[in-house]
Design an enzyme around this catalytic site. Sequence first.
Site, mmCIF file in Angstrom:
data_model
loop_
_atom_site.group_PDB
_atom_site.id
_atom_site.type_symbol
_atom_site.label_atom_id
_atom_site.label_comp_id
_atom_site.label_asym_id
_atom_site.label_seq_id
_atom_site.Cartn_x
_atom_site.Cartn_y
_atom_site.Cartn_z
ATOM 1 N N HIS A 61 10.525 45.027 4.841
ATOM 2 C CA HIS A 61 11.106 45.984 5.712
ATOM 3 C C HIS A 61 10.116 47.152 5.954
ATOM 4 O O HIS A 61 8.949 47.031 5.215
ATOM 5 C CB HIS A 61 12.250 46.726 4.746
ATOM 6 C CG HIS A 61 13.465 45.551 4.618
ATOM 7 N ND1 HIS A 61 14.648 46.252 4.153
ATOM 8 C CD2 HIS A 61 13.583 44.403 4.668
ATOM 9 C CE1 HIS A 61 15.370 45.465 3.883
ATOM 10 N NE2 HIS A 61 14.926 44.056 4.352
ATOM 11 N N GLU A 63 9.945 50.215 5.793
ATOM 12 C CA GLU A 63 9.850 51.235 4.592
ATOM 13 C C GLU A 63 8.857 50.621 3.329
ATOM 14 O O GLU A 63 7.884 51.234 2.977
ATOM 15 C CB GLU A 63 10.887 51.666 3.798
ATOM 16 C CG GLU A 63 12.079 52.458 4.774
ATOM 17 C CD GLU A 63 13.123 51.488 5.486
ATOM 18 O OE1 GLU A 63 14.313 51.968 5.834
ATOM 19 O OE2 GLU A 63 12.735 50.321 5.643
ATOM 20 N N CYS A 91 17.984 50.607 3.040
ATOM 21 C CA CYS A 91 18.696 49.864 2.204
ATOM 22 C C CYS A 91 18.436 50.143 0.786
ATOM 23 O O CYS A 91 17.569 50.901 0.368
ATOM 24 C CB CYS A 91 18.643 48.652 2.579
ATOM 25 S SG CYS A 91 17.012 48.040 2.017
ATOM 26 N N CYS A 94 14.964 49.334 -0.432
ATOM 27 C CA CYS A 94 14.001 50.228 0.057
ATOM 28 C C CYS A 94 14.176 51.710 -0.616
ATOM 29 O O CYS A 94 13.068 52.102 -0.864
ATOM 30 C CB CYS A 94 14.021 50.626 1.501
ATOM 31 S SG CYS A 94 13.533 49.077 2.554
#
Length: 164
Positions: A61, A63, A91, A94
């Site tokens: 992701h 992040e 999420c 993360c």
Amino acid sequence: MPKSDIKYMRMAIEKAREGVLKGQTPFGAVIVRSGRATPGKERVLACEHNKVWKDCDITAHAEITAIRKACKELNTVDLSGSILYTTCEPCPMCLGAIHWAGISRVVFGCRIRDAKKLGFSELTVSARRLSSLGGSPVKVVAGILRGECLEVMKLWQRLGGRPY
């Protein structure tokens, strides 16, 4: 809202757009730290987009890729005093990484429910709620430039992007 929030969120939006144009999902993240030697002077440690499809890595992701890059940049896993700007609400995975890295503040545009509407298999626990439940000191700021972040999501959708 601080001007720096707008500046760095726009940087994350542009990185997300870059990722979309490379076939990635519509997420971007920037990590910034104030200079310890020169207080008030901010330094961008990382500016990354989601690389899940490129790397065939479900954990890539925006992040996470930004945290990885910032840690390598500083040669430490301690990102205390940093701020993470992201185009979509982190999420749980993360947010856990943000917490463990010691990032002080996370600023995001779109909400998890926006990503879920596009077909992403999101766990619908808000970052603010998860931070509170876990007793994390991470400050969560929501909705910064949400409309501009949604435009990147719409671009991704128009280009036939697929969620994971």
